[in-house]
Every structure is written in C-alpha cells, then in structure tokens.
Design an enzyme around this catalytic site. Structure first.
Site, PDB file in Angstrom:
ATOM      1  N   SER A 116     -28.135  47.050 -54.234  1.00 23.72           N
ATOM      2  CA  SER A 116     -27.565  47.513 -52.969  1.00 23.72           C
ATOM      3  C   SER A 116     -26.674  46.418 -52.362  1.00 23.72           C
ATOM      4  O   SER A 116     -25.720  45.980 -52.989  1.00 23.72           O
ATOM      5  CB  SER A 116     -28.686  47.933 -52.020  1.00 23.72           C
ATOM      6  OG  SER A 116     -28.185  48.603 -50.881  1.00 23.72           O
ATOM      7  N   ASP A 162     -25.707  59.431 -54.457  1.00 28.89           N
ATOM      8  CA  ASP A 162     -26.206  58.412 -53.528  1.00 28.89           C
ATOM      9  C   ASP A 162     -25.490  58.536 -52.182  1.00 28.89           C
ATOM     10  O   ASP A 162     -24.282  58.325 -52.095  1.00 28.89           O
ATOM     11  CB  ASP A 162     -25.965  57.022 -54.139  1.00 28.89           C
ATOM     12  CG  ASP A 162     -26.535  55.883 -53.309  1.00 28.89           C
ATOM     13  OD1 ASP A 162     -27.016  56.136 -52.193  1.00 28.89           O
ATOM     14  OD2 ASP A 162     -26.493  54.733 -53.794  1.00 28.89           O
ATOM     15  N   HIS A 211     -30.426  56.473 -53.920  1.00 32.58           N
ATOM     16  CA  HIS A 211     -30.154  55.060 -53.650  1.00 32.58           C
ATOM     17  C   HIS A 211     -31.373  54.231 -54.049  1.00 32.58           C
ATOM     18  O   HIS A 211     -32.438  54.315 -53.437  1.00 32.58           O
ATOM     19  CB  HIS A 211     -29.845  54.858 -52.166  1.00 32.58           C
ATOM     20  CG  HIS A 211     -29.367  53.480 -51.834  1.00 32.58           C
ATOM     21  ND1 HIS A 211     -28.138  53.014 -52.239  1.00 32.58           N
ATOM     22  CD2 HIS A 211     -29.953  52.453 -51.149  1.00 32.58           C
ATOM     23  CE1 HIS A 211     -27.974  51.776 -51.810  1.00 32.58           C
ATOM     24  NE2 HIS A 211     -29.061  51.404 -51.158  1.00 32.58           N
TER      25      HIS A 211
END
Length: 411
Positions: A220, A346, A375
């Site tokens: 991320s 996502d 995600h």
C-alpha cells in the site's frame, strides 16, 4: 369430555409424527428443495468459474523479464481463485485483517538516527537459525515497508516474515516515524513523497550486510514510498529487486474513489482517525507550524493531508503534494526489476489509474493485475486463515530473484 381428550391426544400424536417426519426429511429431503439447492449450486459454480476465477493480466515491459517470471515465478500465470464466499473487493479488504492468522515473530529493535536529529525504528528478524544461509554476512535480506499507519505487527508483514523464514532469509521492517511507539524527536513524521528516511534505511541496512542479496517489498503506502524512491534513484541502489502490493498509483484518483459515500464510511473515515491518533500523541511537537485543532477536525484523508501532511513537508498546495506523491509519474525511471501486484477491483487504487502504458515502456517493470482481491486482500481457499495469493507471489518472486536473478542480466 373423555372423548374430546382422546381426540386431542390422537391429534397431538399425529401432529407430532408429522413434525418429526418433516424434521427428518427437512428441506433437503424435499425433491423440490433439493433441486433448488443443486440448481443454485451449479449456477453459482458456473458463474464463479467463468466470471470470478481468472488468470492475472500481465503487463511486462521486457521479454526477458516476462520469460524469467514464467520460469521462476509461475504463480503470476496461474488462475487466481478468490475465496468463493468472499470475492467482492470491500469484503476481501475488510475481512483480511480479522481472518488471517498472525504468525509469532520475535523482533530485535534498532533505533537509527537521521540527519535532522530524528530517529527511525527498525524491527529485525535475524533468522539466526537459518539452515540454508548459516553465514549471516551472506544471508539474503528483505526490507519490508508496511502501509499508511501500519507497523511490524500487521498480519501481512508477519506472513511475509514467516515465508522468508522458510526460505532462510533475514527481514527488517521499516516503521515510519512515530507509529511504532518510539519517541518523535523532531517535528516531522512521514509521507510517501519524501524518500529521505527510506534512503537512510537502505544505506544503513546495506552497510551492515554489503555481501548479502538485498531486496525490498512495500505494501500500500509502503509500496508507493518504495516506488517513488526507486523512480528517483534509478539503478543507483543497493537493492537488487523489489515487489509492491496494492499500491495507489495516482493519489488524486485514490482520494476520489475513497470519498465515495460507501467507501468513505467503510475505509476513509476510519483511516483518517488512525492518522489523527498517530499525530495526537506527538501534538506538542507540531503546534508551532500546524493548526492541530483543524487537523483533528478532518473527516477524510484528503482533509488531513491538506491540513497536516502537505504543510509539514512544505508543499504550496495539496495538489502539489498529491502530484509528487503519485508513483505513476516515476515508474518509467525505475532501474531494477520490480513486480507490482494490484487487484483491478481495489477501491483504494482504481483500475483506470494503473499506469499500464508506462509499464509497457520499462523493461524492469511487471504489473500483475488480478480481477479480484481488493486492497491487501487476495484471500483464497474456503477458510482463508493462512497463505493468500499475495503471500505466494511474494515468496516465489523473492526466491526467484535471490536464486536466479543473475539470469536477467544474461538475457
């Protein structure tokens, strides 16, 4: 009266026998019910296999890198079967932190000083019992970068360390300033556009083990930071390869997606409170340069970034910061092999913002795009407690680079 009582007993007995029969036969014993169940199951299985379970889309800039991955990291060419009862993006994203296991890891903490007088917390897993790499000086080292407010305690980090342990590797987790419980010595935290702290960590780790294969993996925001670092430095890095997972490629698009009502309710507001909590405990450090009352009133990540992050790192406007923070701008300059796994569903990183055309122009970049996974989700299996698809990609890729990376230079 006796007759009535007898009739009631007979009626009760008949009713009891009927109910007992229904319980024994039940819905599944009914021909109609069983047909409905079987019909629904077959229809769902057909839909799942035709529309949900798919091979990833591979976008690879160079033929050599493509052949390398097919030979040594075949998981990226295999069909990804998301958890059959939880394949939707938000479900995968929300479920993963709660359902995946947390393998126990014993860390050794190290605090390193920075040029501005601050400190960075590193959590080491030395793997001194490695049977494959007994000599610590040549034991492969994996630098791990967690997400926005993540630390070395995140389940996805623990799984990466567990898999690295199986391979005999050493890991070190880069905790961003102020998030892992250490004191904040200067009025500065972190952002994914400023790579100075990461540069210091990479230099420090490499100086300790200059003879060891050195790789990095970012998740991320950690992946955004890693890509921005690689885009700035090109091939002049001691890292031999890197992997990123669920990166937000375009910060503007990410912010817009997360501000849609349902996404704001499920994700944005919660992450904003996490950011506020992380700076609140160091509030006294920022009061001279930042209006902390306004920061604590932020209702979205965008508002937090405008009132805190952009101000702290000297950006004139939020747009200036978001432009600088977006790794899609620097992907063309990445100078080492990088594998980037994203799910096209996502909500943190919308598919239209994934830099497919840019990736095609860089022979060092491989995008692996699954249709589902959310995600940092990528759950698979009926009860996805253990290894995820993301974990398998991580393990195969780092092993491929450590054991066969030399082949890329010969291709």
């Amino acid at each position: 009266m006796q007759r009535l009582a007898m009739d009631l007993r007979v009626l009760s007995r008949e009713l009891a026998l009927y109910l007992e029969h229904q319980v024994r036969v039940g819905f599944f014993g009914s021909g109609v019910g069983l047909s409905l169940i079987l019909g629904f199951s077959v229809a769902y299985a057909c839909y799942y296999l035709s529309s949900i379970a798919k091979k990833p889309q591979l976008v690879i800039g160079g033929e050599s890198f493509s052949r390398f991955l097919q030979d040594h990291c075949p998981v990226v060419t295999e069909t990804y079967y998301p958890t059959v009862w939880c394949w939707e993006s938000r479900g995968q994203t929300l479920l993963r932190p709660f359902i995946t296991s947390k393998p126990p890891v014993q860390y050794r903490n190290e605090l390193i000083k920075t040029a501005d007088g601050g400190q960075i917390s590193l959590d080491w897993f030395d793997n001194n019992n490695s049977a494959y790499y007994v000599d610590a000086s040549t034991r492969p080292t994996i630098l791990l970068l967690p997400g926005l407010t993540g630390t070395s305690k995140e389940s996805y980090i623990l799984h990466m360390i567990h898999l690295s342990e199986e391979l005999g590797y050493r890991c070190v987790v880069f905790n961003n300033r102020g998030v892992a419980g250490e004191s904040l010595l200067t009025p500065r935290t972190y952002c994914c556009a400023n790579t100075e702290d990461l540069e210091a960590v990479v230099h420090h780790v490499h100086s300790l083990y200059p003879g060891a294969p050195f790789l990095a993996a970012g998740v991320s925001m950690g992946g955004m930071l890693l890509l921005n670092y690689l885009g700035k430095i090109g091939s002049k890095t001691p890292l031999m390869a890197a992997a990123t997972f669920s990166v937000g490629w375009n910060t503007f698009a990410c912010s817009e997606s997360l501000e849609r009502p349902l996404n704001w309710l499920l994700f944005n507001y919660y992450l904003t409170t996490c950011l506020q909590s992380s700076v609140k405990k160091h509030r006294h450090m920022f009061v001279e340069q930042i209006d902390m009352d306004q920061v604590m009133k932020a209702k979205s990540i965008r508002e937090f970034d405008k009132r805190f992050t952009a101000v702290m790192f000297g950006y004139r406007t939020l747009d200036d910061y978001y432009t600088d923070a977006s790794p899609n701008r620097r992907l063309k300059s990445v100078g080492i092999p990088v594998l980037c796994l994203n799910a096209t569903d996502d909500v943190f990183s919308p598919s239209h913002a994934i830099p497919i055309e840019t990736a095609k122009q860089n022979p060092n970049v491989a995008l692996v795009l699954t249709a589902y996974g959310g995600h940092i989700g990528f759950l698979e299996g009926i009860w996805p407690r253990q290894c995820t698809y993301m974990d398998r990609v991580f393990k195969q890729f780092v092993q491929a680079m450590v054991e066969h990376g030399h082949e890329l230079s010969n291709m």
